[in-house]
Design a protein around this motif. Sequence first.
Motif, PDB file in Angstrom:
ATOM      1  N   LEU A  48       0.819  -1.214   0.000  1.00 19.66           N
ATOM      2  CA  LEU A  48       0.000   0.000   0.000  1.00 19.66           C
ATOM      3  C   LEU A  48       0.850   1.260   0.000  1.00 19.66           C
ATOM      4  O   LEU A  48       0.348   2.348   0.258  1.00 19.66           O
ATOM      5  CB  LEU A  48      -0.925   0.010   1.223  1.00 19.66           C
ATOM      6  N   SER A  49       2.124   1.121  -0.274  1.00 18.96           N
ATOM      7  CA  SER A  49       3.033   2.266  -0.257  1.00 18.96           C
ATOM      8  C   SER A  49       3.119   2.919  -1.632  1.00 18.96           C
ATOM      9  O   SER A  49       3.257   2.232  -2.647  1.00 18.96           O
ATOM     10  CB  SER A  49       4.427   1.814   0.182  1.00 18.96           C
ATOM     11  N   GLN A  57      -8.154   4.323   4.608  1.00 18.59           N
ATOM     12  CA  GLN A  57      -9.489   3.916   4.162  1.00 18.59           C
ATOM     13  C   GLN A  57      -9.442   2.584   3.421  1.00 18.59           C
ATOM     14  O   GLN A  57     -10.428   1.840   3.391  1.00 18.59           O
ATOM     15  CB  GLN A  57     -10.098   4.996   3.261  1.00 18.59           C
ATOM     16  N   SER A  58      -8.304   2.261   2.823  1.00 20.27           N
ATOM     17  CA  SER A  58      -8.170   0.981   2.118  1.00 20.27           C
ATOM     18  C   SER A  58      -8.330  -0.197   3.068  1.00 20.27           C
ATOM     19  O   SER A  58      -8.810  -1.269   2.682  1.00 20.27           O
ATOM     20  CB  SER A  58      -6.809   0.912   1.421  1.00 20.27           C
ATOM     21  N   LEU A  59      -7.916  -0.020   4.322  1.00 18.40           N
ATOM     22  CA  LEU A  59      -8.018  -1.096   5.310  1.00 18.40           C
ATOM     23  C   LEU A  59      -9.460  -1.453   5.634  1.00 18.40           C
ATOM     24  O   LEU A  59      -9.736  -2.536   6.144  1.00 18.40           O
ATOM     25  CB  LEU A  59      -7.298  -0.693   6.594  1.00 18.40           C
ATOM     26  N   PHE A  63     -12.548  -5.706   0.069  1.00 15.92           N
ATOM     27  CA  PHE A  63     -11.433  -6.318  -0.650  1.00 15.92           C
ATOM     28  C   PHE A  63     -10.282  -6.617   0.313  1.00 15.92           C
ATOM     29  O   PHE A  63      -9.746  -7.728   0.350  1.00 15.92           O
ATOM     30  CB  PHE A  63     -10.967  -5.385  -1.768  1.00 15.92           C
ATOM     31  N   PHE A  64      -9.922  -5.628   1.102  1.00 11.68           N
ATOM     32  CA  PHE A  64      -8.802  -5.816   2.026  1.00 11.68           C
ATOM     33  C   PHE A  64      -9.165  -6.807   3.129  1.00 11.68           C
ATOM     34  O   PHE A  64      -8.332  -7.614   3.550  1.00 11.68           O
ATOM     35  CB  PHE A  64      -8.383  -4.478   2.626  1.00 11.68           C
ATOM     36  N   LYS A  65     -10.387  -6.758   3.586  1.00 12.32           N
ATOM     37  CA  LYS A  65     -10.820  -7.698   4.624  1.00 12.32           C
ATOM     38  C   LYS A  65     -10.738  -9.139   4.112  1.00 12.32           C
ATOM     39  O   LYS A  65     -10.390 -10.052   4.862  1.00 12.32           O
ATOM     40  CB  LYS A  65     -12.243  -7.368   5.079  1.00 12.32           C
ATOM     41  N   ASP A  66     -11.060  -9.342   2.828  1.00 14.29           N
ATOM     42  CA  ASP A  66     -11.034 -10.690   2.268  1.00 14.29           C
ATOM     43  C   ASP A  66      -9.614 -11.223   2.094  1.00 14.29           C
ATOM     44  O   ASP A  66      -9.376 -12.419   2.253  1.00 14.29           O
ATOM     45  CB  ASP A  66     -11.764 -10.717   0.918  1.00 14.29           C
ATOM     46  N   VAL A  86      -6.510   2.614  13.813  1.00 17.29           N
ATOM     47  CA  VAL A  86      -7.012   2.103  12.539  1.00 17.29           C
ATOM     48  C   VAL A  86      -6.368   0.767  12.204  1.00 17.29           C
ATOM     49  O   VAL A  86      -7.023  -0.150  11.699  1.00 17.29           O
ATOM     50  CB  VAL A  86      -6.748   3.119  11.413  1.00 17.29           C
ATOM     51  N   LEU A  87      -5.074   0.640  12.489  1.00 16.70           N
ATOM     52  CA  LEU A  87      -4.355  -0.570  12.109  1.00 16.70           C
ATOM     53  C   LEU A  87      -4.682  -1.758  13.006  1.00 16.70           C
ATOM     54  O   LEU A  87      -4.659  -2.911  12.558  1.00 16.70           O
ATOM     55  CB  LEU A  87      -2.847  -0.294  12.147  1.00 16.70           C
TER      56      LEU A  87
END
Length: 261
Positions: A48-49, A57-59, A63-66, A86-87
């Motif tokens: 994600l860098s 917000q991507s977290l 998609f990211f959860k899957d 958040v992390l």
Amino acid sequence: MNIVNLPEEILIIIIKQLDLISLYNLYTACFRIRHIISVCKVIKACDLSLNTMATVQSLKLNFFKDISRHLQELNMCGVTDLSKSVLLPALSRMKSLNTLNVSYTNINIFDFVELYQSCPSIKNISINFTFGKTSRVKLLKKSLLQCQEVFKNLDFVNFVGNLSNLIYSQLPLFILCKSKLKTLQYTVIECDMTTYENEDCEERVQFNQFSIYFLDGKNSSVYYGFMHEMLLFSMLEFHNYEVIIIIRLNLKSVSLYATPV
């Protein structure tokens, strides 16, 4: 032939070749692709860098959860809005995570101690060598001992920080004194002498490989002619190692020296 009609093993090969943005677009557009990504453990590394998805917000995306359950590597270097709050819930879903890069973010050493409790599978960490404050401060020994208990479980550590805290301080060595690292790396990004007070360390850090990088973007002309004075080098048992490699970089050339200790 429509791509969704291809055999699953061919689709998996295609998926593995895609960058993160393309993969996300395909995930949202096709149910079969979404099922393969979610179930077949296809995605094991997530970078994600330095891309348009480099945000906290991507977290929160499905998609990211899957893909989180099967991730082994997560690179969030430079995601400036990243914080522990958040992390933490994202890491709690990552049961297979081995490598985490949270350098150049708001995550500090004490944050990582708490994050590690949610994801104890982490073995490799790149992180800013900060403790939540920018001014000189006395760190509690109890908190530093908690750091020792976490870092002793790691194989690779890359501390990113200023010159005084990494080189002229015993603080990193105190935190790592219980560790048996495969690789220890320091990345010096500035020469400012903002320091933390810390406990003395008489233990020697154990590792197989050590490297140090000087990346002072604020003053590229600075000369690091203090190597022989470093407190760090008095704490490292270089006689146990066969070779020291020194790399010198400038605009015109690269010089590399490898010499028996």
